[in-house]
Design a protein around this motif. Sequence first.
Motif, mmCIF file in Angstrom:
data_model
loop_
_atom_site.group_PDB
_atom_site.id
_atom_site.type_symbol
_atom_site.label_atom_id
_atom_site.label_comp_id
_atom_site.label_asym_id
_atom_site.label_seq_id
_atom_site.Cartn_x
_atom_site.Cartn_y
_atom_site.Cartn_z
ATOM 1 N N ARG A 122 0.831 -1.204 0.000
ATOM 2 C CA ARG A 122 0.000 0.000 0.000
ATOM 3 C C ARG A 122 0.869 1.259 0.000
ATOM 4 O O ARG A 122 1.948 1.277 0.565
ATOM 5 N N GLY A 123 0.353 2.299 -0.657
ATOM 6 C CA GLY A 123 0.988 3.605 -0.617
ATOM 7 C C GLY A 123 2.168 3.785 -1.550
ATOM 8 O O GLY A 123 2.845 4.811 -1.483
ATOM 9 N N LEU A 124 2.441 2.824 -2.405
ATOM 10 C CA LEU A 124 3.561 2.959 -3.335
ATOM 11 C C LEU A 124 3.177 3.830 -4.527
ATOM 12 O O LEU A 124 2.033 3.820 -4.980
ATOM 13 N N GLU A 125 4.152 4.580 -5.024
ATOM 14 C CA GLU A 125 3.963 5.379 -6.228
ATOM 15 C C GLU A 125 5.220 5.259 -7.084
ATOM 16 O O GLU A 125 6.319 5.107 -6.565
ATOM 17 N N GLY A 126 5.036 5.347 -8.383
ATOM 18 C CA GLY A 126 6.191 5.315 -9.262
ATOM 19 C C GLY A 126 5.795 5.035 -10.693
ATOM 20 O O GLY A 126 4.732 4.478 -10.962
ATOM 21 N N SER A 127 6.630 5.484 -11.596
ATOM 22 C CA SER A 127 6.418 5.201 -13.011
ATOM 23 C C SER A 127 7.758 5.254 -13.720
ATOM 24 O O SER A 127 8.748 5.759 -13.185
ATOM 25 N N SER A 128 7.790 4.736 -14.921
ATOM 26 C CA SER A 128 9.008 4.741 -15.700
ATOM 27 C C SER A 128 8.656 4.717 -17.177
ATOM 28 O O SER A 128 7.563 4.286 -17.558
ATOM 29 N N VAL A 129 9.590 5.191 -17.995
ATOM 30 C CA VAL A 129 9.390 5.216 -19.438
ATOM 31 C C VAL A 129 10.244 4.115 -20.064
ATOM 32 O O VAL A 129 11.449 4.036 -19.837
ATOM 33 N N VAL A 130 9.619 3.248 -20.834
ATOM 34 C CA VAL A 130 10.317 2.203 -21.583
ATOM 35 C C VAL A 130 10.495 2.710 -23.011
ATOM 36 O O VAL A 130 9.518 2.903 -23.740
ATOM 37 N N THR A 131 11.723 2.960 -23.383
ATOM 38 C CA THR A 131 11.975 3.554 -24.693
ATOM 39 C C THR A 131 11.900 2.496 -25.797
ATOM 40 O O THR A 131 12.199 1.328 -25.591
ATOM 41 N N THR A 148 -3.911 -3.499 -8.885
ATOM 42 C CA THR A 148 -3.432 -4.717 -9.541
ATOM 43 C C THR A 148 -2.080 -5.170 -9.013
ATOM 44 O O THR A 148 -1.578 -6.217 -9.434
ATOM 45 N N GLN A 149 -1.473 -4.358 -8.105
ATOM 46 C CA GLN A 149 -0.146 -4.675 -7.570
ATOM 47 C C GLN A 149 0.854 -4.909 -8.700
ATOM 48 O O GLN A 149 1.683 -5.812 -8.653
ATOM 49 N N ASN A 150 0.767 -4.039 -9.708
ATOM 50 C CA ASN A 150 1.615 -4.193 -10.878
ATOM 51 C C ASN A 150 1.696 -2.868 -11.612
ATOM 52 O O ASN A 150 1.042 -1.890 -11.233
ATOM 53 N N PHE A 151 2.499 -2.824 -12.658
ATOM 54 C CA PHE A 151 2.605 -1.624 -13.473
ATOM 55 C C PHE A 151 1.654 -1.717 -14.656
ATOM 56 O O PHE A 151 1.506 -2.774 -15.268
ATOM 57 N N GLN A 152 0.997 -0.583 -14.969
ATOM 58 C CA GLN A 152 0.057 -0.515 -16.077
ATOM 59 C C GLN A 152 0.530 0.514 -17.101
ATOM 60 O O GLN A 152 1.184 1.504 -16.759
ATOM 61 N N ILE A 153 0.199 0.294 -18.353
ATOM 62 C CA ILE A 153 0.515 1.251 -19.411
ATOM 63 C C ILE A 153 -0.389 2.470 -19.259
ATOM 64 O O ILE A 153 -1.618 2.353 -19.241
ATOM 65 N N THR A 154 0.222 3.647 -19.126
ATOM 66 C CA THR A 154 -0.573 4.872 -18.989
ATOM 67 C C THR A 154 -0.449 5.799 -20.180
ATOM 68 O O THR A 154 -1.273 6.701 -20.345
ATOM 69 N N SER A 155 0.568 5.617 -21.018
ATOM 70 C CA SER A 155 0.659 6.405 -22.251
ATOM 71 C C SER A 155 1.639 5.762 -23.216
ATOM 72 O O SER A 155 2.574 5.073 -22.800
ATOM 73 N N ILE A 156 1.399 5.978 -24.498
ATOM 74 C CA ILE A 156 2.312 5.564 -25.565
ATOM 75 C C ILE A 156 2.507 6.768 -26.471
ATOM 76 O O ILE A 156 1.533 7.307 -27.011
ATOM 77 N N GLU A 157 3.756 7.212 -26.603
ATOM 78 C CA GLU A 157 4.051 8.426 -27.348
ATOM 79 C C GLU A 157 5.155 8.168 -28.367
ATOM 80 O O GLU A 157 5.918 7.214 -28.234
ATOM 81 N N PRO A 158 5.257 9.021 -29.381
ATOM 82 C CA PRO A 158 6.346 8.867 -30.359
ATOM 83 C C PRO A 158 7.707 8.886 -29.675
ATOM 84 O O PRO A 158 7.914 9.615 -28.707
ATOM 85 N N THR A 159 8.618 8.070 -30.158
ATOM 86 C CA THR A 159 9.952 7.962 -29.566
ATOM 87 C C THR A 159 10.620 9.326 -29.439
ATOM 88 O O THR A 159 10.653 10.109 -30.390
#
Length: 273
Positions: A122-131, A148-159
């Motif tokens: 509980r209470g965790l926050e974080g994100s990362s960009v996979v190039t 979900t106790q996992n990482f979810q895709i939140t955006s897909i952008e041009p490289t």
Amino acid sequence: MRYRYPLALILMLSTSLTQAKGALENPKPDDPVSGIGTIYGWNCDAQTIEIQIDNGNRFAIPYGSARGDTQKPCGDKDNGFVTQYNFGLLSNGEHRIRLYVDGTKEQDRNFRVTRLAEPYMRGLEGSSVVTEFPDKDHDTTLTWSESTQNFQITSIEPTGSHPLAGFNGLWRVKNSAGNVLFQTSAGYRNNDPWLTLSMLDMDFNSLQIYSGLLEGRTAVIDDEYSSVDAAFEMKLLNNDEMRMTVLHCAPVSSCNIHTGDEFTLLRKETVGQ
């Protein structure tokens, strides 16, 4: 004329038909799983579907959901089974899952679990960009989801269009014989862009972690889980170079760097190591 078929052939045909009438689709053999996921598959004609994990008790899972893709082998669509499961309840490493259809074991396979410290964090926050994912023309942002106790895709952008993408990577100090690696990861905390740096000294088998707010192409990071009180300014010069400036380090007896020292970090692929 009466034909006699060899018993082995009859058994082979019978087995192939049975195998074609159902499948445990997730987790796949030797699949890595984590967080809260699903166990699912299909079967053409069953009264009960049960799952056993390792040597635990069997448990029944809902059966009969619509699966249009099973119309051809089954002749109807209500053949799906699915249940939610918290893989964080299991230990790290290899586990075994068995599928039982009407009390008969139909499938038996291994899968692998990677979990965090607790089954539900509980209470965790974080994100990362996979190039360059899912292809070389796009970058994908992954954000931690507590539900979900996992990482979810939140955006897909041009490289290259994501402002944080260039900060992710593995680095070494330019013209240094030292055996130190720097792993950088950019994401968000409380909606603010954030940089985390892990400094691994392989000669002394030590790991120090620093993090801080990103402003444009610069971040001031300090110790987060480290025994040394140190702070650095990190500035991304281009895609393959980053400048690291020492702001302070204490106690002096534990530091082999000094305030004002500057280092150029090269992306590991660039230095060819």
